[in-house]
Design a protein around this motif. Structure first.
Motif, short mmCIF file in Angstrom:
data_model
loop_
_atom_site.label_atom_id
_atom_site.label_comp_id
_atom_site.label_asym_id
_atom_site.label_seq_id
_atom_site.Cartn_x
_atom_site.Cartn_y
_atom_site.Cartn_z
N GLN A 160 -24.75 14.47 21.05
CA GLN A 160 -24.98 14.64 19.63
C GLN A 160 -23.87 14.02 18.77
O GLN A 160 -23.96 14.03 17.55
CB GLN A 160 -25.11 16.13 19.29
CG GLN A 160 -26.34 16.79 19.89
CD GLN A 160 -26.51 18.22 19.42
OE1 GLN A 160 -25.80 18.69 18.53
NE2 GLN A 160 -27.45 18.94 20.01
N MET A 161 -22.83 13.51 19.41
CA MET A 161 -21.72 12.92 18.67
C MET A 161 -21.99 11.44 18.39
O MET A 161 -22.51 10.72 19.25
CB MET A 161 -20.41 13.06 19.46
CG MET A 161 -20.00 14.48 19.73
SD MET A 161 -18.39 14.56 20.56
CE MET A 161 -18.39 16.26 21.12
N ASP A 162 -21.62 11.01 17.22
CA ASP A 162 -21.79 9.62 16.84
C ASP A 162 -20.46 8.89 17.06
O ASP A 162 -19.67 8.71 16.15
CB ASP A 162 -22.22 9.53 15.37
CG ASP A 162 -22.67 8.14 14.98
OD1 ASP A 162 -22.46 7.20 15.77
OD2 ASP A 162 -23.26 7.97 13.90
N PHE A 163 -20.24 8.45 18.30
CA PHE A 163 -18.98 7.80 18.64
C PHE A 163 -18.87 6.41 18.00
O PHE A 163 -17.77 5.96 17.70
CB PHE A 163 -18.85 7.68 20.16
CG PHE A 163 -18.59 9.00 20.84
CD1 PHE A 163 -17.36 9.61 20.75
CD2 PHE A 163 -19.60 9.63 21.56
CE1 PHE A 163 -17.11 10.83 21.37
CE2 PHE A 163 -19.36 10.84 22.19
CZ PHE A 163 -18.13 11.44 22.09
N GLU A 164 -20.00 5.75 17.79
CA GLU A 164 -19.96 4.44 17.15
C GLU A 164 -19.41 4.55 15.73
O GLU A 164 -18.56 3.77 15.31
CB GLU A 164 -21.35 3.82 17.13
CG GLU A 164 -21.38 2.44 16.48
CD GLU A 164 -22.78 1.85 16.40
OE1 GLU A 164 -22.92 0.74 15.85
OE2 GLU A 164 -23.73 2.52 16.86
N PHE A 165 -19.89 5.54 15.00
CA PHE A 165 -19.41 5.74 13.64
C PHE A 165 -17.94 6.15 13.62
O PHE A 165 -17.16 5.71 12.78
CB PHE A 165 -20.27 6.79 12.94
CG PHE A 165 -19.80 7.13 11.55
CD1 PHE A 165 -19.56 6.12 10.63
CD2 PHE A 165 -19.61 8.44 11.17
CE1 PHE A 165 -19.12 6.43 9.35
CE2 PHE A 165 -19.18 8.74 9.90
CZ PHE A 165 -18.93 7.74 8.99
N ALA A 166 -17.55 7.01 14.57
CA ALA A 166 -16.14 7.43 14.65
C ALA A 166 -15.24 6.23 14.94
O ALA A 166 -14.13 6.12 14.40
CB ALA A 166 -15.97 8.50 15.73
N PHE A 167 -15.73 5.32 15.79
CA PHE A 167 -14.95 4.12 16.08
C PHE A 167 -14.78 3.26 14.83
O PHE A 167 -13.69 2.74 14.56
CB PHE A 167 -15.63 3.32 17.19
CG PHE A 167 -15.00 1.97 17.43
CD1 PHE A 167 -13.84 1.85 18.16
CD2 PHE A 167 -15.56 0.81 16.89
CE1 PHE A 167 -13.24 0.61 18.37
CE2 PHE A 167 -14.98 -0.43 17.09
CZ PHE A 167 -13.82 -0.52 17.84
N TRP A 168 -15.85 3.12 14.06
CA TRP A 168 -15.76 2.33 12.83
C TRP A 168 -14.81 2.98 11.83
O TRP A 168 -14.07 2.29 11.12
CB TRP A 168 -17.14 2.15 12.21
CG TRP A 168 -17.93 1.06 12.87
CD1 TRP A 168 -19.00 1.18 13.69
CD2 TRP A 168 -17.67 -0.35 12.77
NE1 TRP A 168 -19.43 -0.05 14.12
CE2 TRP A 168 -18.65 -1.00 13.56
CE3 TRP A 168 -16.72 -1.11 12.10
CZ2 TRP A 168 -18.68 -2.38 13.70
CZ3 TRP A 168 -16.75 -2.49 12.23
CH2 TRP A 168 -17.72 -3.11 13.03
#
Length: 268
Positions: free
Chosen positions: A50-58
């Motif tokens: 459920q975590m948005d790692f792509e957004f966190a990376f950005w």
């Protein structure tokens, strides 16, 4: 026929695509209590899918190259979820992985051994990042709500969770400068013997940049809140920082070497 490539998703676009419905029937997330928001955040901490790692990376990337863009998303979250603080722990998870990775690098450079690495990692995670973060977030939470809330926004307050998010945002570039970039030069240039002026200047300047960037991102975080005013006072510590930088060079104090000896002593 040529296919036109779309640009990378902006923080707001990504967040808009990852809105999650309330897991509790009949519960509007915009009206949820602080307890419910905290419970939801902690529950998602163990649900990696459920975590948005792509957004966190950005977000991490923008914090280094254009930090002001990160806080546009926080305002968007306030409009849609009635909270400024993150409801997705992906950023915290990635930051923790960065801390573990940098701890491995420091342990190799300082030759700490396995148990030394474990103690060093626990110190960096729970003291340098979380412990200091809890203290700084609490101080800013008190000061902003006590002195910086606009008279026209009486009754509104800055969330403590948002204050901690601001600390995490500001801590990431500091981590990259002091625990990654500096590590390349630490053993063979900054902390060499004898203690020449040029390595000392280079190491102390890295500290000046890292802490100055921390102060700047912290200022951006609170100036982005429409309920606050006079946030420019948060930049005043920069003057103290510059004075301290000059003093360290004048007295011949190599900050990086001193910190290296401190860590060796703490984990020895």
């Amino acid at each position: 026929m040529y296919t036109k490539l779309s640009p990378p998703p902006s923080p707001i676009d990504v967040d808009a695509q990852t809105q999650m419905p309330s897991p509790v029937p009949g519960c509007n997330p915009c009206r949820s209590s602080a307890t419910y928001k905290r419970h939801k955040y902690l529950r998602r901490l163990i649900k990696f899918r459920q975590m948005d790692f792509e957004f966190a990376f950005w977000q991490m990337l923008y914090l280094v190259i254009a930090p002001q863009k990160v806080y546009r998303n926080f305002n968007y979250r306030k409009q849609t979820k009635d909270q400024y603080a993150r409801d997705d722990p992906a950023f915290l998870v990635l930051l923790s992985l960065c801390l573990v990775g940098s701890s491995v690098g420091f342990s190799l450079v300082l030759r700490l051994g396995f148990f030394g690495f474990v103690k060093f990692m626990l110190w960096v995670v729970f003291i340098d990042c979380i412990g200091v973060g809890l203290m700084i977030a609490s101080i800013f939470w008190f000061l902003t709500n006590r002195y910086l809330v606009r008279p026209t926004h009486t009754g509104q307050d800055v969330e403590w969770g948002y204050c901690f998010d601001v600390h995490l945002n500001a801590f990431f570039p500091l981590l990259m400068i002091l625990h990654v970039f500096q590590l390349i030069f630490l053993k063979h240039f900054i902390a060499v013997e004898p203690d020449w002026f040029l390595p000392k200047l280079f190491g102390n300047t890295l500290w000046l940049i890292a802490i100055g960037y921390y102060i700047y991102i912290t200022f951006l975080g609170y100036s982005a809140l429409p309920l606050l005013h006079k946030t420019q006072v948060l930049l005043y510590p920069t003057c103290v920082l510059v004075i301290a930088y000059v003093i360290t060079l004048a007295v011949g104090w190599n900050i990086s070497k001193g910190l290296m000896y401190f860590y060796e002593y703490r984990v020895g």
